[in-house]
Design a protein around this motif. Structure first.
Motif: not given
Length: 123
Positions: A27-34, A5-21
């Protein structure tokens, strides 16, 4: 399976997850439950991701799970997939698949990208 995993890709993924949240909290909370259910059952995040993305999960299928527990898990996955906001989550999972479903799950659980960067064995 080995992923790096590339750090920049991970950082971008983290931002996308935060945006989804922020934009689609239900849907974010259901995903967290899964994710939590997957972790509790020791099923593996790659198995979860393969099921969510309609990929072949056989490579990651848990060994020796109770049939009833596995069927309940599959029902929960299907409930998530039937949610009207699931396409948003699916888009995120597809866009960041290269960092692995395991790393996406760990980022959603709050692990910092810096700790996930580098090669990892996924099972």
């Amino acid at each position: 399976m080995l992923v790096s995993a590339n750090y920049d890709d991970l950082k971008d993924a983290k931002i996308a997850i935060e945006n989804l949240s922020e934009t689609k909290p239900s849907i974010y909370h259901i995903f967290l439950n899964i994710i939590e259910l997957t972790r509790q059952l020791n099923y593996g995040y790659q198995y979860m991701g393969a099921l969510l993305m309609d990929e072949d999960p056989s490579e990651f299928k848990p060994i020796g799970p109770d049939d009833y527990v596995l069927s309940v898990y599959h029902q929960e996955i299907e409930k998530l997939k039937k949610d009207e906001k699931f396409p948003e989550l699916k888009k995120l999972l597809k866009e960041y698949k290269q960092v692995s479903y395991a790393n996406i799950s760990k980022l959603a659980l709050g692990e910092p990208p810096k700790e996930l960067a580098g090669p990892t064995v996924i099972h």
